[in-house]
Design a protein around this motif. Structure first.
Motif, short mmCIF file in Angstrom:
data_model
loop_
_atom_site.label_atom_id
_atom_site.label_comp_id
_atom_site.label_asym_id
_atom_site.label_seq_id
_atom_site.Cartn_x
_atom_site.Cartn_y
_atom_site.Cartn_z
N TYR A 111 2.11 -13.40 1.73
CA TYR A 111 3.09 -12.60 2.47
C TYR A 111 4.31 -13.45 2.85
N THR A 112 4.02 -14.63 3.41
CA THR A 112 5.12 -15.50 3.87
C THR A 112 5.98 -15.93 2.68
N THR A 113 5.33 -16.36 1.60
CA THR A 113 6.09 -16.82 0.42
C THR A 113 6.92 -15.68 -0.17
N MET A 114 6.29 -14.52 -0.27
CA MET A 114 7.01 -13.39 -0.89
C MET A 114 8.14 -12.91 0.00
N ARG A 115 7.93 -12.95 1.30
CA ARG A 115 8.98 -12.47 2.22
C ARG A 115 10.19 -13.41 2.17
N GLU A 116 9.89 -14.71 2.15
CA GLU A 116 10.99 -15.68 2.05
C GLU A 116 11.75 -15.48 0.74
N THR A 117 11.00 -15.30 -0.35
CA THR A 117 11.63 -15.09 -1.65
C THR A 117 12.45 -13.81 -1.64
N PHE A 118 11.90 -12.77 -1.00
CA PHE A 118 12.58 -11.47 -0.93
C PHE A 118 13.95 -11.62 -0.25
N GLY A 121 0.78 -1.23 0.00
CA GLY A 121 0.00 0.00 0.00
C GLY A 121 0.81 1.28 0.00
N THR A 122 2.13 1.15 0.08
CA THR A 122 3.01 2.32 0.09
C THR A 122 4.44 1.84 -0.21
N ARG A 123 5.33 2.81 -0.49
CA ARG A 123 6.73 2.39 -0.72
C ARG A 123 7.41 2.02 0.58
N ASN A 124 8.30 1.07 0.51
CA ASN A 124 9.05 0.69 1.71
C ASN A 124 10.43 0.19 1.30
N GLY A 125 11.45 0.96 1.64
CA GLY A 125 12.80 0.58 1.22
C GLY A 125 13.67 0.10 2.37
N ASN A 126 13.03 -0.46 3.41
CA ASN A 126 13.79 -0.82 4.61
C ASN A 126 14.39 -2.21 4.59
N GLY A 127 14.40 -2.84 3.45
CA GLY A 127 14.99 -4.18 3.38
C GLY A 127 14.08 -5.25 3.96
N ASP A 128 12.79 -4.98 4.03
CA ASP A 128 11.81 -5.98 4.48
C ASP A 128 10.47 -5.64 3.83
N LEU A 129 9.49 -6.51 3.98
CA LEU A 129 8.17 -6.20 3.46
C LEU A 129 7.29 -5.66 4.57
N LEU A 130 6.44 -4.69 4.26
CA LEU A 130 5.44 -4.23 5.22
C LEU A 130 4.32 -5.25 5.25
N PRO A 131 3.53 -5.28 6.33
CA PRO A 131 2.35 -6.16 6.33
C PRO A 131 1.46 -5.82 5.15
N PHE A 132 0.81 -6.84 4.59
CA PHE A 132 -0.01 -6.61 3.41
C PHE A 132 -1.40 -6.11 3.75
N LYS A 133 -1.93 -5.20 2.92
CA LYS A 133 -3.33 -4.81 2.95
C LYS A 133 -4.12 -5.90 2.22
N LYS A 134 -5.42 -5.91 2.45
CA LYS A 134 -6.15 -7.08 1.96
C LYS A 134 -6.89 -6.90 0.63
N SER A 150 11.93 -14.61 12.92
CA SER A 150 10.47 -14.69 13.08
C SER A 150 9.78 -13.73 12.12
N THR A 151 8.51 -13.98 11.88
CA THR A 151 7.74 -13.14 10.99
C THR A 151 7.03 -12.07 11.81
N PRO A 152 7.19 -10.78 11.48
CA PRO A 152 6.47 -9.77 12.24
C PRO A 152 4.97 -9.96 12.04
N HIS A 153 4.20 -9.49 12.99
CA HIS A 153 2.76 -9.75 12.93
C HIS A 153 2.19 -9.27 11.60
N LEU A 154 1.31 -10.08 11.06
CA LEU A 154 0.74 -9.80 9.75
C LEU A 154 -0.36 -8.76 9.88
N ALA A 155 -0.78 -8.21 8.74
CA ALA A 155 -1.85 -7.20 8.75
C ALA A 155 -3.10 -7.79 9.37
#
Ligand SMILES: CCCCCCCC/C=C\CCCCCCCC(=O)SCCNC(=O)CCNC(=O)[C@H](O)C(C)(C)COP(=O)(O)OP(=O)(O)OC[C@H]1O[C@@H](n2cnc3c(N)ncnc32)[C@H](O)[C@@H]1OP(=O)(O)O
Ligand SMILES: CCCCCCCCCCCCCC(=O)OC[C@@H](O)COP(=O)(O)O
Length: 290
Positions: A264-271, A188-201, A284-289
């Motif tokens: 989210y999990t698959t994409m984060r692992e791939t990332f 839902g927004t840009r994020n360049g922190n080297g991780d994925l933000l929780p996904f919107k639905k 660990s996986t940060p809490h999901l959206a």
């Protein structure tokens, strides 16, 4: 006389600029990002009249989202122009899994979003008959807003879930009637922190409501060559992977959260795999959206 005046004015300015760029990494970084924005604005301004002349604008009646551009070379021109930008910035894309786009009919493509540079990565692999969801504010970004509008981008008001939902349900109908693919950045927004933000639905509601597959696309982290905090913007190589489609036939609204979490999990692992980085927070996986 006039050219003498221009020289008098331009030469010291150029020297000053060169000096400033030499001195300040921050300025150098900003100038490079600015050049990218200027390039987008200029290229859009030059291409927009061609789009308008070719098809008279975008066909929005009856929510037909894909204008005639998809049937004419203009769409390809936009794609190829943006694809050529990478040579100016020394960026290269290693793409895997393009065959996964060969699904019959519409689908929802979800990918991670790190920066404005993503538009080069988007155009690098964009399949035919594919529109993107973008924030409404982009419409006012001059000629770029215009080219996005002409290119079929669907604008949503992120501040209003009800507005976004109603736009998205219109998109769902058009997807099936017009055989259109939709590209969504579920963070839902840009994020360049080297991780994925929780996904919107929204993307997952759309896929389930229309019973079309979700195709995840992952771009490796830009942090090694692009980092605003470190004033870093050098050449670099981006690994891209199109993952296999996740089918949604038979799923209902109750499956949205699970589908979202799976993606989210698959994409984060791939990332992390593509970026060659270790998982954060002790794996660990940060809490999901929610
Ligand atoms: C071949 C050449 C082609 C050339 C092309 C032409 C040139 C083009 C040139 C250049 C390309 C430009 C490309 C532009 C790119 C721009 C990028 C951006 O701007 S990225 C920012 C905007 N994008 C998003 O925000 C999407 C992702 N967001 C979502 O999907 C959200 O879900 C959204 C906006 C729909 C709602 O956001 P919420 O902030 O309210 O958050 P939530 O948690 O997701 O929703 C709240 C509740 O509503 C439900 N909900 C959401 N959507 C629903 C729906 N559709 N139906 C029912 N319920 C829904 C959810 O389940 C949730 O409820 P519960 O917590 O689960 O109970
Ligand atoms: C023929 C040449 C055509 C040139 C077209 C150039 C298109 C470039 C489009 C640049 C659009 C930038 C999209 C973007 O990256 O927007 C940011 C939003 O996502 C998220 O916003 P935010 O992080 O929440 O502020």
């Amino acid at each position: 006389m006039e050219s003498g005046g221009l020289l008098l004015w331009a030469l010291p300015s150029a020297l000053l600029l060169a000096l400033l760029l030499q001195l300040s990494p921050r300025l150098r970084f900003r100038a490079k990002v600015l050049s990218y924005c200027a390039l987008c604005l200029m290229a859009s301004a030059l291409t927009a009249p061609a789009c308008l002349l070719w098809n008279g604008g975008r066909t929005v009646e009856n929510m037909r989202l894909v204008c005639l551009i998809c049937l004419c070379p203009v769409h390809r021109i936009i794609k190829n122009v943006v694809r050529s930008f990478k040579y100016l910035y020394g960026l290269r894309f290693d793409v895997k899994g393009l065959e996964h786009f060969q699904v019959e009919g519409p689908c929802v493509i979800v990918s991670n979003h790190q920066s404005v540079l993503d538009m080069m990565g988007l155009m690098e692999i964009l399949p035919d008959r594919c529109v993107q969801i973008g924030k409404r504010e982009l419409l006012y970004f001059g000629s770029v807003g215009l080219i996005m509008y002409l290119g079929g981008v669907i604008f949503i008001n992120r501040k209003s879930t009800s507005n976004a939902k109603s736009v998205m349900s219109g998109v769902g109908q058009a997807m099936t009637t017009d055989n259109v693919k939709v590209w969504i950045y579920p963070e839902g927004t840009r994020n360049g922190n080297g991780d994925l933000l929780p996904f919107k639905k929204g993307a997952f509601h759309l896929a389930i409501q229309t019973q079309v597959p979700v195709i995840p696309v992952v771009y490796s982290s830009f942090t090694t060559f692009y980092n605003p905090e470190k004033n870093l913007f050098t050449s670099g190589r981006i690994r891209v992977e199109v993952l296999p489609p996740i089918h949604t036939s038979g799923m209902t609204a109750t499956d949205v959260t699970e589908l979202c979490d799976t993606c989210y999990t698959t994409m984060r692992e791939t990332f992390f795999r593509l970026s060659g980085t270790a998982r954060r927070v002790n794996g660990s996986t940060p809490h999901l959206a929610q």
